[in-house]
Design a protein around this motif. Structure first.
Motif, PDB file in Angstrom:
ATOM      1  N   UNK A   1      17.310  23.162 -26.392  1.00 56.10           N
ATOM      2  CA  UNK A   1      17.142  22.089 -27.338  1.00 56.10           C
ATOM      3  C   UNK A   1      18.082  21.106 -26.993  1.00 56.10           C
ATOM      4  N   UNK A   2      19.383  21.202 -27.022  1.00 61.71           N
ATOM      5  CA  UNK A   2      20.266  20.011 -26.900  1.00 61.71           C
ATOM      6  C   UNK A   2      20.053  19.203 -25.630  1.00 61.71           C
ATOM      7  N   UNK A   3      19.905  20.136 -24.573  1.00 58.59           N
ATOM      8  CA  UNK A   3      19.815  19.647 -23.347  1.00 58.59           C
ATOM      9  C   UNK A   3      18.350  18.900 -23.002  1.00 58.59           C
ATOM     10  N   UNK A   4      17.426  19.413 -23.712  1.00 59.29           N
ATOM     11  CA  UNK A   4      15.928  18.802 -23.763  1.00 59.29           C
ATOM     12  C   UNK A   4      16.022  17.302 -24.326  1.00 59.29           C
ATOM     13  N   UNK A   5      16.710  17.361 -25.404  1.00 58.69           N
ATOM     14  CA  UNK A   5      16.791  15.976 -26.054  1.00 58.69           C
ATOM     15  C   UNK A   5      17.640  15.125 -25.313  1.00 58.69           C
ATOM     16  N   UNK A   6      18.842  15.532 -24.918  1.00 58.44           N
ATOM     17  CA  UNK A   6      19.448  14.665 -23.909  1.00 58.44           C
ATOM     18  C   UNK A   6      18.741  14.278 -22.922  1.00 58.44           C
ATOM     19  N   UNK A   7      17.830  14.986 -22.380  1.00 57.08           N
ATOM     20  CA  UNK A   7      17.153  14.682 -20.875  1.00 57.08           C
ATOM     21  C   UNK A   7      16.026  13.777 -21.460  1.00 57.08           C
TER      22      UNK A   7
ATOM     23  N   UNK B   1      22.269   9.269 -22.990  1.00 54.26           N
ATOM     24  CA  UNK B   1      21.934  10.452 -23.657  1.00 54.26           C
ATOM     25  C   UNK B   1      22.757  11.154 -24.572  1.00 54.26           C
ATOM     26  N   UNK B   2      24.233  10.637 -24.881  1.00 55.97           N
ATOM     27  CA  UNK B   2      24.963  10.734 -25.789  1.00 55.97           C
ATOM     28  C   UNK B   2      24.735  10.311 -27.065  1.00 55.97           C
ATOM     29  N   UNK B   3      23.867   9.266 -27.050  1.00 57.10           N
ATOM     30  CA  UNK B   3      23.523   8.611 -28.393  1.00 57.10           C
ATOM     31  C   UNK B   3      22.438   9.413 -29.220  1.00 57.10           C
ATOM     32  N   UNK B   4      21.859  10.528 -28.676  1.00 57.30           N
ATOM     33  CA  UNK B   4      21.151  11.431 -29.463  1.00 57.30           C
ATOM     34  C   UNK B   4      21.833  12.127 -30.523  1.00 57.30           C
ATOM     35  N   UNK B   5      23.177  12.062 -30.677  1.00 57.89           N
ATOM     36  CA  UNK B   5      23.798  12.685 -31.433  1.00 57.89           C
ATOM     37  C   UNK B   5      24.250  11.767 -32.622  1.00 57.89           C
ATOM     38  N   UNK B   6      23.987  10.826 -32.621  1.00 57.43           N
ATOM     39  CA  UNK B   6      24.149   9.779 -33.902  1.00 57.43           C
ATOM     40  C   UNK B   6      23.400   9.876 -34.894  1.00 57.43           C
ATOM     41  N   UNK B   7      23.897   9.831 -35.954  1.00 53.64           N
ATOM     42  CA  UNK B   7      22.915  10.107 -37.236  1.00 53.64           C
ATOM     43  C   UNK B   7      21.847   8.728 -37.301  1.00 53.64           C
ATOM     44  N   UNK B   8      22.355   7.661 -36.832  1.00 52.72           N
ATOM     45  CA  UNK B   8      21.283   6.369 -37.028  1.00 52.72           C
ATOM     46  C   UNK B   8      20.005   6.681 -36.222  1.00 52.72           C
ATOM     47  N   UNK B   9      20.233   7.328 -35.085  1.00 48.45           N
ATOM     48  CA  UNK B   9      18.983   7.625 -34.098  1.00 48.45           C
ATOM     49  C   UNK B   9      17.994   8.555 -35.076  1.00 48.45           C
ATOM     50  N   UNK B  10      18.672   9.586 -35.507  1.00 46.88           N
ATOM     51  CA  UNK B  10      17.856  10.374 -36.390  1.00 46.88           C
ATOM     52  C   UNK B  10      17.307   9.869 -37.748  1.00 46.88           C
ATOM     53  N   UNK B  11      17.932   8.928 -38.267  1.00 41.86           N
ATOM     54  CA  UNK B  11      17.455   8.358 -39.487  1.00 41.86           C
ATOM     55  C   UNK B  11      16.359   7.416 -39.035  1.00 41.86           C
ATOM     56  N   UNK B  12      16.357   6.590 -37.940  1.00 40.39           N
ATOM     57  CA  UNK B  12      15.367   6.080 -37.572  1.00 40.39           C
ATOM     58  C   UNK B  12      14.069   6.846 -37.285  1.00 40.39           C
ATOM     59  N   UNK B  13      14.152   8.087 -36.404  1.00 42.78           N
ATOM     60  CA  UNK B  13      13.279   8.867 -36.220  1.00 42.78           C
ATOM     61  C   UNK B  13      12.503   9.375 -37.350  1.00 42.78           C
ATOM     62  N   UNK B  14      13.276   9.845 -38.383  1.00 42.32           N
ATOM     63  CA  UNK B  14      12.406  10.505 -39.583  1.00 42.32           C
ATOM     64  C   UNK B  14      11.798   9.492 -40.405  1.00 42.32           C
TER      65      UNK B  14
END
Length: 62
Positions: free
Chosen positions: A27-33, A43-56
């Motif tokens: 899952x982690x590698x798929x998200x980064x890819x 690819x390292x930006x996927x772990x930032x909370x702001x990305x997930x806040x925007x997504x949700x």
């Protein structure tokens, strides 16, 4: 109970635990890819909370 163990990388590990670890890694590698390779971003930006806040927020329609 299900007590099957296998030897993986020199460690005795439960088969269920091995499957969970490999699924989490996939899952982690798929998200980064997907974010880095297909999205053209870091690819390292996927772990930032702001990305997930925007997504949700986009997902919920807010």
């Amino acid at each position: 109970m299900f007590k099957k163990t296998i030897k993986f990388l020199g460690l005795r590990i439960s088969l269920i635990l091995l499957v969970v670890i490999l699924m989490a890694l996939a899952i982690v590698l798929g998200l980064m890819l997907g974010y880095g390779g297909l999205g053209g971003k870091n690819p390292g930006d996927i772990f930032q909370p702001s990305i997930w806040h925007e997504f949700f927020s986009k997902l919920s329609g807010k």
